[in-house]
Design an enzyme around this catalytic site. Structure first.
Site, PDB file in Angstrom:
ATOM      1  NE  ARG A 250       4.919   5.795   5.405  1.00  0.00           N
ATOM      2  CZ  ARG A 250       4.569   4.560   5.728  1.00  0.00           C
ATOM      3  NH1 ARG A 250       3.900   4.305   6.850  1.00  0.00           N
ATOM      4  NH2 ARG A 250       4.859   3.544   4.943  1.00  0.00           N
TER       5      ARG A 250
ATOM      6  CB  THR B 107      -1.006  -0.431  11.628  1.00  0.00           C
ATOM      7  OG1 THR B 107       0.240  -0.590  10.978  1.00  0.00           O
ATOM      8  CG2 THR B 107      -1.566   0.921  11.278  1.00  0.00           C
TER       9      THR B 107
ATOM     10  CB  THR C 225       1.838   2.251  11.508  1.00  0.00           C
ATOM     11  OG1 THR C 225       2.399   0.948  11.389  1.00  0.00           O
ATOM     12  CG2 THR C 225       2.647   3.205  10.652  1.00  0.00           C
TER      13      THR C 225
ATOM     14  CG  ASP D 273       6.072   0.131   4.899  1.00  0.00           C
ATOM     15  OD1 ASP D 273       6.164  -1.103   4.993  1.00  0.00           O
ATOM     16  OD2 ASP D 273       5.159   0.789   5.436  1.00  0.00           O
TER      17      ASP D 273
ATOM     18  N   GLY E 180      -1.218  -3.921   6.872  1.00  0.00           N
ATOM     19  CA  GLY E 180      -0.236  -3.919   5.790  1.00  0.00           C
ATOM     20  C   GLY E 180      -0.905  -3.551   4.480  1.00  0.00           C
TER      21      GLY E 180
HETATM   22  N1  GLU Z   1       3.641   0.075   7.452  1.00  0.00           N
HETATM   23  C1  GLU Z   1       2.370  -0.163   6.851  1.00  0.00           C
HETATM   24  C2  GLU Z   1       1.916   1.020   6.049  1.00  0.00           C
HETATM   25  O1  GLU Z   1       2.313   2.092   6.289  1.00  0.00           O
HETATM   26  C3  GLU Z   1       1.328  -0.474   7.847  1.00  0.00           C
HETATM   27  C4  GLU Z   1       1.579  -1.752   8.506  1.00  0.00           C
HETATM   28  C5  GLU Z   1       0.351  -2.445   8.938  1.00  0.00           C
HETATM   29  O2  GLU Z   1      -0.730  -1.970   8.972  1.00  0.00           O
HETATM   30  O3  GLU Z   1       0.467  -3.541   9.268  1.00  0.00           O
HETATM   31  O4  GLU Z   1       1.116   0.886   5.186  1.00  0.00           O
END
Ligand code: GLU
Length: 594
Positions: free
Chosen positions: A126, A415, A433, A455, A501
């Site tokens: 991450r 993602t 992602t 996020d 998301g």
């Molecule tokens: N940034 C999101 C996350 O880490 C993922 C975004 C997405 O899947 O659209 O959960």
């Protein structure tokens, strides 16, 4: 939703034919560089499928969101490479051909099953906040949190990318093929060019009024000189990315974290709008963390996912833990069955909002949240005859509830998820992602940089109580990514995951319930219309069978709305010695194997 037949051969052929048709059309409309059609990759002979349309293989398999990426992984597996080797090849190719969704400018979570050791490893790649960031990071000059969209575009939303170091860590631990070889197909494709896929073309066009053409580098790459978005079928070359990968092939991740690519990233985030504060020290300090998987028992199986800083494994685990106290298999995908699912999701999302963040920075009742007694108490709050409007968070063992205020942060799609099984039975389930589609829009060295720092909660406190997911120096923003591996009698039987998301958790939980409880074929489970709840209204996927439940759910008191629910699930079920793969019909991926 059109039911999908997933014969590898058919799907691959259709993709490339579609590419050609669009290419032909695009030639009429615009000046498109004439080029030879993409050669269709080799696919497993036979094209064996299940009745439900899943692809069947016996030795190895990969399912990913783009046929060229799936093929890159298949070729590695066919050559005797491990799942770890194939993951490197798949991710690099995804970076090139699905650049809007993932790449070395972003972050990822990975589950790895080592068949010889019978162990499950999880790796956290991450992104991290700059070390100098603090909780005021997302407050505007007026002291108020900036709007999500205002925060996305520009260098300030860019966290230190982790995906490359994750791949290197994975390869060092589990790779068998030379690292440099795994990058070659993407280098060659970046030099020669690839035909923009229909989905990438749509994404570029849709992102034009979302500032994808604001910064010169991304503008020059994704748009024609007259400012129009590049169309499907256009040959896109990326010599800068080829050069980046040549250096990484020769020197590993060092140039990226401590060398000239690090310097380029630090320079690139100093955009006129929303300049970032990343430093060379931030880049050099990045680490991939091996963490304990988060596993919950579910009807005799063990469902394992990724722990914090993603909320994915815990929230999926909570939903399933609550549902395990009900006879969902008997109810099937009925109004009654979905009602229980929705209520469990509400309760789980309520806990997610209050407790979940980077547990290296905030005390989290991680195992309390999936404690069986606690989940049984939470499940008992479900009234089988009536919907709750909104669930309140609970008080898990080792509670810290009084410390925190709920975070209402919502992530946007952008993602990719892929799954791999190699001939030795080693396996990968990886969600990757750059956050929203096209990330921060800042591009350097041929790749896009993430906007993962959005996020984080933008408000550091609510009503005087700190929010667990507030920004802190070096912290990782809370994610929803839910790469999953289900074990039965100690060995994997199902790999699954999705983008989407904060809906990711629901997409993955929908698929797990459909396959494990309702015995659905993997492709059927992925084709099934989604039923989503994030502790608000219930969302039913437009144009699907899910709508048939609307009246029944409303009668139970649910607030129901409908809309597009764009998952990107990829799954492999391991059953009777067969690998049964499926790709989400909402994207352009495939499952291929031998
Ligand atoms: N940034 C999101 C996350 O880490 C993922 C975004 C997405 O899947 O659209 O959960």
């Amino acid at each position: 939703m059109t039911p999908n037949t997933r014969s590898a051969a058919l799907v691959l052929a259709a993709f490339f034919v579609a590419g050609l048709v669009v290419f032909g059309n695009a030639g009429h409309l615009r000046t498109t560089v004439a080029t030879a059609p993409e050669p269709a990759p080799e696919v497993a002979p036979g094209g064996e499928t299940t009745e439900g349309g899943s692809v069947v293989a016996h030795d190895y398999m990969v399912a990913a969101a783009n046929p060229l990426a799936a093929e890159a992984g298949r070729a590695v597996l066919a050559d005797g490479g491990s799942a770890a080797d194939a993951a490197v090849a798949v991710q690099m190719m995804l970076n090139l051909v699905e650049p809007q969704s993932s790449g070395i400018g972003g972050g990822a979570f990975l589950l790895y099953w080592d068949a010889s050791e019978q162990t499950l490893t999880t790796l956290d790649g991450r992104e991290r906040a700059p070390l100098a960031a603090d909780e005021t990071y997302w407050l505007g000059p007026d002291g108020e949190p900036v709007a999500w969209w205002d925060a996305v575009v520009g260098g300030r939303s860019v966290g230190v990318p982790g995906t490359l170091k994750l791949l290197e860590t994975l390869h060092t631990q589990f790779g068998t093929k030379p690292w440099a070889d795994l990058l070659q197909p993407t280098i060659a494709k970046a030099d020669a060019g690839f035909a923009i896929s229909p989905r990438l073309a749509e994404s570029i066009a849709a992102a034009q009024d979302k500032k994808l053409d604001l910064f010169d580098t991304a503008k020059a790459y994704f748009f024609n000189s007259d400012g129009t978005p590049k169309a499907a079928g256009t040959l896109l070359k990326n010599p800068a990315f080829a050069e980046t990968l040549r250096r990484i092939a020769a020197e590993g991740s060092a140039p990226f974290y401590t060398g000239s690519i690090a310097a380029d990233i630090v320079a690139a985030v100093k955009t006129d709008i929303n300049p970032g504060i990343l430093t060379l020290d931030d880049m050099a300090a990045y680490t991939v963390v091996q963490r304990e998987p988060v596993c919950v028992p579910y009807r005799g199986d063990t469902v394992c996912g990724m722990g914090p800083p993603t909320s994915g494994g815990l929230t999926v685990g909570q939903i399933l833990g609550m549902l395990s106290t009900y006879d969902l298999p008997a109810l099937g995908p009925s109004v009654e069955g979905w009602h229980l699912y929705i209520e469990a999701a509400k309760l789980a999302y309520a806990d997610r909002a209050l407790y979940m963040a980077d547990s290296d920075y905030v005390p989290m009742p991680t195992y309390g949240l999936i404690d069986a007694t606690y989940l049984a108490e939470r499940a008992a709050l479900i009234d089988p005859d009536s919907a709750m409007e909104m669930a309140e968070p609970g008080v898990p063992p080792k509670d810290h509830a009084t410390l925190w205020a709920p975070d209402t942060q919502v992530e946007r799609p952008g993602t990719s998820h892929f799954v791999i099984v190699d001939a030795n039975g080693d396996m990968v389930s990886m969600t990757t992602t750059i956050e929203t589609g096209f990330g921060s829009r800042v591009m350097t060295n041929g790749f896009l940089l993430n906007n993962e720092l959005t996020d984080f909660a933008r408000a550091p406190e609510v009503d005087g109580r700190p929010v667990a997911n507030r920004v802190e120096g070096g912290k990782r923003p809370r994610s929803s990514m839910s790469p999953t591996i289900v074990l039965r009698d100690g060995t994997p039987v199902l790999l699954v995951g999705s983008p989407g998301g904060s809906r990711i958790i629901n997409y993955v939980a929908n698929a797990l319930v459909a396959i494990l409880d309702w015995g659905m074929d993997p492709q059927g489970a992925l084709d099934m219309g989604h039923v989503v709840n994030r502790n608000g209204p219930t969302e039913l996927e437009d144009g699907t069978g899910a709508l048939a439940h609307a009246d029944g759910l409303v009668a139970l008191g649910h607030a129901v709305k409908t809309g597009a629910l764009e998952s990107g699930l990829h799954a492999i079920l391991i059953q009777d010695g067969r690998l049964i793969g499926a790709a989400d019909p909402r994207r352009e991926g495939v499952a291929v194997g031998e």
